[in-house]
Enzyme design. Structure first.
Site, PDB file in Angstrom:
ATOM      1  N   ASP A   1      44.794 -22.851 -11.996  1.00  0.00           N
ATOM      2  CA  ASP A   1      45.337 -23.897 -12.858  1.00  0.00           C
ATOM      3  C   ASP A   1      44.229 -24.779 -13.420  1.00  0.00           C
ATOM      4  OD1 ASP A   1      47.750 -25.459 -13.769  1.00  0.00           O
ATOM      5  OD2 ASP A   1      46.777 -27.005 -12.562  1.00  0.00           O
ATOM      6  N   GLU A  42      43.982 -20.167 -16.372  1.00  0.00           N
ATOM      7  CA  GLU A  42      44.654 -20.986 -17.375  1.00  0.00           C
ATOM      8  C   GLU A  42      43.557 -21.841 -18.013  1.00  0.00           C
ATOM      9  OE1 GLU A  42      47.949 -24.511 -17.998  1.00  0.00           O
ATOM     10  OE2 GLU A  42      46.554 -24.512 -16.345  1.00  0.00           O
TER      11      GLU A  42
END
Length: 741
Positions: A421, A474
């Protein structure tokens, strides 16, 4: 009320009688005594336990809630004298240190025979300490934290924690009512590690570390390496050991047979607590694998599973990096869910959050009284977007904590992929920071070189240790080489979310069809850079919350047109180069935004609901898309090879039409044609060349079974002069493949 010391097993027989008192032990040095009682002594084992003195062996015990303490040697009990403040001592005329136990009597008359924690040598080896010091302990969870074990023939739990700036550390437990006085830990030299073996402590014991900082402050902290934790809002760590017997040997043996870039990879993103609210890991194992398998997805991606105190953070503010959240069950229960998915043929990707952590005072922040896991420079320590701390990627022990954590989930829980993330927030020193709030790197640039080195180390380590695992970034910027191997200077990820494709394509379909001609490039631009990285096309949770609307609600028009737009979009997405990811609820065109409180609106599929057929139609299309996708190598074998794609119609902006060919390694093509206008286009010409003697429609998002109008091409279409003429349904995507006449 007296506190019951349950750290030691009950005696096997009656407690030996007390024949009398011991001789008086030499007093402790006043400074040592004060530091010991304050919890600020680096070596309590030098003061407590048994030690040779003139005249015999001195025994000293710290039990602040005891009325009386005795020593049992060869079956005889000898009472120790109270030194006040919970200290008891005495000398026995012995030639050497014997094997002994303690008898502890409490105020309410309860008496226990126990082993003395301070008679044991360290239960952590020199090799472990060496690797920790170098930041190279790839199985760090086996060295730090709470480890049930047998040590010197006695069962118990070894507690270890890294707190290099602390003046002292003690183990505080539920059975001492969170008072750590009785169990000070010893410092293991320059490693910064503190250790204590507590005999008799077993699984289920709740504990924290009581830290005495160099500033004189004392506070309780959860174990950074805890492998289990209490269910929030409680915050204690829990002693645990796995006894799970895996049943996924075949999956683990074969998952590395084909590189992920050359295999089907269709992902269903799930927030476990809200997918079916109220279900445990084991109950989810009864429903989730069957549902995902029925829809044809190859993988699930689980939003963060690691323990987190605040549910509405969806798991992205982690406090227990080594502990699956207790909200849904035990660590072995989570293993059961992963195992069930594997046995159903479903891979498991997990969101992993190494970019930041929350500031809760019982967690990682200022762990030993000083910045430890976070940088000392407040400009770098604070994450401006989320009000959290960032990790100090330049510190070897912190990098080791995170790299080992990535390995931990893959090795201990058989996770098949880690979606990392907020990578962009790690890579840039000036991320969300104004001028003056950041300092350039040593070369004058904005790149965080330490974060870059950490990501490279993490990826290289995971790929070396865990065959078949894929890491996914990401990363929302144009950082070069995200999926390039580390040995050529890349970050080393296997895949990267294509945020550009997602933003551009959603922007396009949100326009009324009459205006889409002016935004045609938003659907074609992705092919300019499609092969610069190994991409996943994500329609994730982030796109269906906080006012962004659910996928079907982003579309213009009436209810029929919105569903048609969604179907056409999904058909385009599944055919586009790159893997695909779809968040739960979007597979059946849920109209409401996702809420972690209620999850998907499953009632939309109920037979009694008047529009259930509309939602089931979209769900049926997703099932067929996955089925066709998996059976069609042209859609996944050459996702990273430019030769696997050719535009057939790239500039038909006035028509809102896109057409392209995908190729498998054997040259077999698939033709995908999308018509994002609401009109039927008859005899639409497409220059496909001599790829096939005839083309057969194999998928049509306008089919009646999906809720469409049933416009299409029921018969094979033969090329003439390298072109075919087909009917394009309104707001629809069709796939065609070669047909043998």
């Amino acid at each position: 009320m007296a506190l019951r010391d349950t750290s030691i097993p009950e005696p096997s027989g009656p407690v030996p009688p007390a024949p009398g008192a011991c001789a008086t032990a030499p007093p402790l040095d006043p400074t040592d005594r004060g530091r010991l009682l304050a919890g600020a002594h680096h070596d309590p084992h030098s003061l407590l336990g048994a030690h040779p003195v003139p005249g015999g062996i001195a025994f000293r015990v710290l039990r602040p809630f005891a009325r009386e303490v005795g020593v049992v040697v060869d079956g005889e009990r000898h009472t120790l004298a109270s030194e006040e403040d919970g200290l008891f001592s005495g000398v026995l005329p012995l030639a050497g240190i014997p094997s002994y136990t303690l008898v502890v009597a409490y105020e309410q008359g309860e008496t226990q025979e126990t082993h003395d924690p301070y008679r044991f040598l360290p239960a952590l080896g020199e090799l472990d300490l060496h690797l920790i010091g170098e930041g190279r302990h790839e199985q760090l969870w086996q060295a730090l934290g709470a480890e049930p074990m047998t040590h010197e023939g006695v069962t118990g739990t070894r507690f270890t924690v890294w707190a290099p700036n602390a003046q002292g550390v003690r183990v505080a437990t539920d059975f001492t009512h969170w008072d750590g006085t009785a169990f000070p830990m010893r410092s293991l030299g320059s490693s910064g590690v503190w250790e204590l073996f507590l005999p008799g402590v077993g699984e289920g014991t709740r504990y924290k570390f009581e830290i005495h900082s160099r500033y004189g402050h004392r506070f309780l902290k959860a174990d950074p390496m805890a492998r289990a934790a209490e269910e929030p809002p409680n915050t204690a760590s829990v002693v645990t050991a796995s006894r799970y017997e895996w049943g996924d040997a075949q999956w683990m043996r074969t998952r590395a047979d084909t590189p992920v870039h050359e295999a089907p990879f269709s992902v269903y993103e799930v927030h476990l607590p809200s997918w079916r609210p109220g279900l445990t890991y084991r109950e989810l194992a009864e429903e989730l694998p069957a549902y995902v398998k029925d829809l044809g997805f190859t993988h699930v991606e689980l939003m963060p599973v690691a323990e987190h105190p605040y549910g509405p953070s969806w798991g992205y503010q982690v406090t227990g990096f080594y502990a699956p959240t207790a909200r849904l069950g035990s660590p072995d229960d989570f293993r059961f869910l992963v195992d069930a998915l594997h046995r159903a043929g479903i891979g498991v990707i997990m969101d992993w959050v190494p970019a930041h952590f929350p500031k809760d005072d019982w967690a990682l922040g200022r762990f030993d009284g000083d910045p430890l896991y976070e940088p000392g420079d407040s400009r770098r320590a604070e994450h401006p977007d989320w009000g959290t701390y960032t990790f100090d990627f330049a510190r070897t022990e912190v990098r080791n904590f995170l790299v080992a954590n990535a390995v931990y989930w893959c090795e201990e829980f058989h996770i098949d992929g880690l979606r990392v993330d907020a990578v962009a927030s790690m890579l840039y020193l000036d991320y969300s920071r104004d001028s003056g709030q950041w300092e350039p790197n040593q070369y004058g640039g904005r790149e965080d070189l330490a974060a870059m080195a950490f990501l490279q180390e993490m990826n290289a380590t995971v790929y070396r240790r865990c065959p078949g695992v894929v890491t996914i970034a990401e990363e929302s910027t144009a950082w070069g080489g995200v999926t390039r191997p580390t040995d050529t200077g890349g970050l080393g990820f296997g895949l990267k979310w294509n945020m550009g494709w997602m933003h551009d394509s959603l922007e396009y379909v949100a326009h009324e069809p009459v205006h889409r001609r002016y935004h045609h490039h938003e659907m074609t631009f992705s092919m300019v850079y499609a092969y610069s990285e190994n991409y996943v096309l994500p329609i994730s949770h982030d796109e269906v919350v906080h006012g962004k609307q659910a996928l079907v609600s982003k579309m213009p028009g009436d209810w029929w047109q919105r569903r048609a737009n969604v179907r056409a979009y999904l058909g385009f997405m599944w055919a586009h180069p790159g893997k695909q990811l779809l968040f739960m609820g979007q597979e059946f065109a849920q109209g409401a935004e996702w809420s972690e409180k209620q999850g998907p609106e499953w009632w939309l599929l109920d037979e009694g609901y008047h529009s259930a057929g509309d939602h089931r139609g979209v769900q049926d299309l997703v099932r067929e898309l996955n089925t066709r996708y998996t059976r069609t190598p042209a859609l996944w074998q050459r996702d990273t090879d430019p030769a696997g794609f050719r535009w057939v119609s790239v500039d038909a902006a006035e028509d809102n039409v896109f057409a392209f060919l995908r190729y498998g390694t054997d040259g077999t093509p698939l033709l995908a044609v999308s018509n994002f206008s609401p009109v039927v286009r008859h005899e639409y010409g497409l220059a496909v060349g001599d790829e096939a003697v005839a083309w057969q429609e194999v998928l049509n998002t306008d089919a009646e079974e999906y809720g469409g109008g049933g416009v299409g091409n029921p018969d094979p279409v033969k090329p003439e002069d390298g072109s075919i003429r087909i009917t394009l349904p309104p707001l629809a995507t069709v796939w065609l493949m070669p047909y043998a006449l």
